[in-house]
Design an enzyme around this catalytic site. Structure first.
Site, short mmCIF file in Angstrom:
data_model
loop_
_atom_site.label_atom_id
_atom_site.label_comp_id
_atom_site.label_asym_id
_atom_site.label_seq_id
_atom_site.Cartn_x
_atom_site.Cartn_y
_atom_site.Cartn_z
N GLU A 179 0.80 -1.23 0.00
CA GLU A 179 0.00 0.00 0.00
C GLU A 179 0.83 1.28 0.00
O GLU A 179 0.79 2.06 0.96
CB GLU A 179 -0.96 0.01 1.20
CG GLU A 179 -1.84 -1.23 1.27
CD GLU A 179 -2.98 -1.08 2.28
OE1 GLU A 179 -2.97 -0.13 3.08
OE2 GLU A 179 -3.90 -1.93 2.25
N GLU A 357 -5.37 -8.56 1.00
CA GLU A 357 -6.03 -8.17 2.25
C GLU A 357 -7.49 -7.89 1.96
O GLU A 357 -7.83 -7.25 0.95
CB GLU A 357 -5.44 -6.88 2.85
CG GLU A 357 -4.08 -7.05 3.49
CD GLU A 357 -3.56 -5.74 4.10
OE1 GLU A 357 -4.37 -4.89 4.52
OE2 GLU A 357 -2.33 -5.59 4.13
C1 FCB Z 1 -4.46 -1.95 5.54
C2 FCB Z 1 -3.07 -2.25 6.06
C3 FCB Z 1 -3.04 -3.22 7.20
C4 FCB Z 1 -4.19 -3.02 8.16
C5 FCB Z 1 -5.51 -2.94 7.41
C6 FCB Z 1 -6.70 -2.79 8.28
O1 FCB Z 1 -4.47 -0.70 4.96
O2 FCB Z 1 -2.26 -2.76 5.03
O3 FCB Z 1 -1.80 -3.11 7.83
O4 FCB Z 1 -3.97 -1.93 8.93
O5 FCB Z 1 -5.46 -1.90 6.48
#
Ligand code: FCB
Length: 461
Positions: A179, A357
């Site tokens: 990210e 994620e």
């Molecule tokens: C993302 C991050 C991770 C966590 C989630 C909720 O942006 O990569 O580390 O904080 O959000």
């Protein structure tokens, strides 16, 4: 509330068919959020240690100093991941643990930790997917200007190459960044994340140095014959204008350009998106874009919610029937389908995609040994259905990693926000499977049983 069977809801036939074969099921974490042990075995300080110490930066001044104590409990945690029945585990390597100053000497004890972790995962049949940078820059490099200093990109490539040489023979994948938007915008424009700067021109330059560091790392790792698939992890979102007005539509296009295209366009087209709403562009030197365009073996996409854009006096959109998470993020699973199908239309052939994620924070409570987090089960279920629909529309998605394996340090929100499938009691460090963990395990087992049956039938003609 009445109980329901743990493996309900069941995935649709479409999802059962499309997410069965050759599909990787995982859980994700990151180093600073779980490891703790920030001054143990030669780890150097990171920008998050510094940031969390500054008054008012994080909820209750909380830091990752202890977190889930994973640095000490890693063996039990690997066994726990094994009990979840997943195929894969995504974690990050703490740069300050393996190279405390961010340049120069490497730290043998830090390297050994990740060696042991990777070996233990493999012994449990869990594929290790590593990320090189999940926001914990060595403080020593921040003291030299951090990501605002072009030299940091070159230091990153040296670190990346060393890790690919050390672990690449056993990793299932290696991602450069997690990210980069968050590092650039939250870290340098809004000041919500470390290092806490508020300078939009600096943020634009940082985003370019992050992309450059990705390109330099890719080229260094390829040159030394990295043996695992290489890629990057981007946070992405669908973007919806609140109304059909020209202002809202233009605003949505700008947001999409800032959030999604700002990283996708350099990597896949060799240029930054031009948009009248974007005021700050970085200095780009000759040759940078060619490096950034290095071919990748996979693209990681992190998806949580969608972005609403409302300009001028457009009324706020009506609340979504699915509600929002404990972070206040709207639950909009169809945004995942919309995003992925959009990427396919806009960029054509992309490398295989992994959802690296996806997950939700929920106000979970442990009562008599149980966490009834039906909302999380519904969230994951709905996003898997959206993923199956994207796959049905031709998007090449190869896996899904739930964020997160266990409750952990949620950056500026401290320990108040719980994203885990596993509940963590921070006083005792006791881990307890939430209902969602049981559901995830049963759902995966069910799909694997299907796939096993199908293979058996094929084998017997
Ligand atoms: C993302 C991050 C991770 C966590 C989630 C909720 O942006 O990569 O580390 O904080 O959000």
């Amino acid at each position: 509330m009445t109980d329901r069977p743990l493996n309900s809801p069941r995935l649709s036939d479409l999802a059962r068919r499309l997410l069965a074969d050759d599909f990787r099921w995982g859980v994700a974490t990151s180093a600073y959020q779980i490891e703790g042990a920030v001054d143990v075995d030669g780890r150097g300080p990171s920008i998050w240690d510094t940031f969390a110490r500054q008054p008012g930066r994080t909820v209750n001044g909380e830091s990752g100093a202890v977190a889930c104590d994973h640095y000490r409990r890693w063996a039990d945690d690997v066994a726990m991941i094994g009990e979840l029945g997943v195929d894969a585990y995504r974690f990050s390597i703490a740069w300050p643990r393996v190279q405390p100053q961010g340049q120069g000497a490497f730290n043998a004890k830090g390297l050994d930790f990740y060696d042991r972790l990777v070996d233990a995962l493999l012994e449990h049949g869990i594929a290790p997917h590593a990320t090189l940078y999940h926001w914990d820059l060595p403080q020593a490099l921040q003291d030299l200007g951090g990501w605002g200093n072009r030299d940091t990109a070159f230091h990153f490539a040296t670190y990346a190459d060393a890790m690919a040489r050390r672990l690449g023979d056993r990793l299932a994948s290696l991602a450069t960044h997690n990210e980069p938007w968050c590092t650039a915008v939250l870290g340098h424009e809004i000041g919500k994340f470390a290092p806490g700067d508020r300078d939009p021109q600096l943020a634009a330059q940082v985003s370019h140095h992050l992309l450059l560091s990705h390109g330099l790392a890719m080229s260094a790792m390829r040159a030394s014959g990295a043996r695992c698939p290489l890629g990057i992890v981007l946070n992405q979102s669908s973007v919806t204008p609140a109304t059909d007005s020209a202002a809202d539509r233009a605003g949505a296009a700008t947001e999409y350009a800032r959030f999604v295209r700002w990283y996708m366009d350099p990597i896949f087209r060799g240029e930054y998106p031009q948009d009248p709403g974007i005021a700050h562009y970085p200095e780009v030197r000759a040759g940078d874009m060619a490096l950034i365009q290095a071919p990748m073996d996979f693209l990681g996409v992190n998806f949580y919610s969608r972005i609403w854009v409302s300009r001028e006096d457009s009324p706020r959109p009506a609340p979504n029937a699915l509600g929002q998470t404990d972070m206040g993020w709207e639950i909009h699973p169809d945004g995942l389908r919309e995003l992925l199908v959009g990427l396919k239309d806009q960029y054509g052939a992309l490398p295989p995609i992994f959802i690296t994620e996806n997950g939700m924070a929920n106000a979970d409570t442990l009562q008599e040994g149980r966490v009834r987090d039906a909302a999380r089960i519904d969230y994951v279920h709905a996003h898997l259905e959206a993923l199956a629909q994207a796959k049905a529309a031709g998007v090449d998605v190869r896996g899904y990693f739930y964020w997160s394996l266990m409750d952990n340090y949620e950056w500026d929100s401290g320990y108040a926000k719980r994203f885990g499938l596993v509940h963590v009691d921070y006083e005792t460090q006791q881990r307890v499977f939430k209902d969602s963990a049981h559901w995830y395990r049963d759902t995966i087992a069910d799909l694997k049983a299907d796939a096993g049956r199908a293979a058996g039938e094929a084998a017997h003609g």
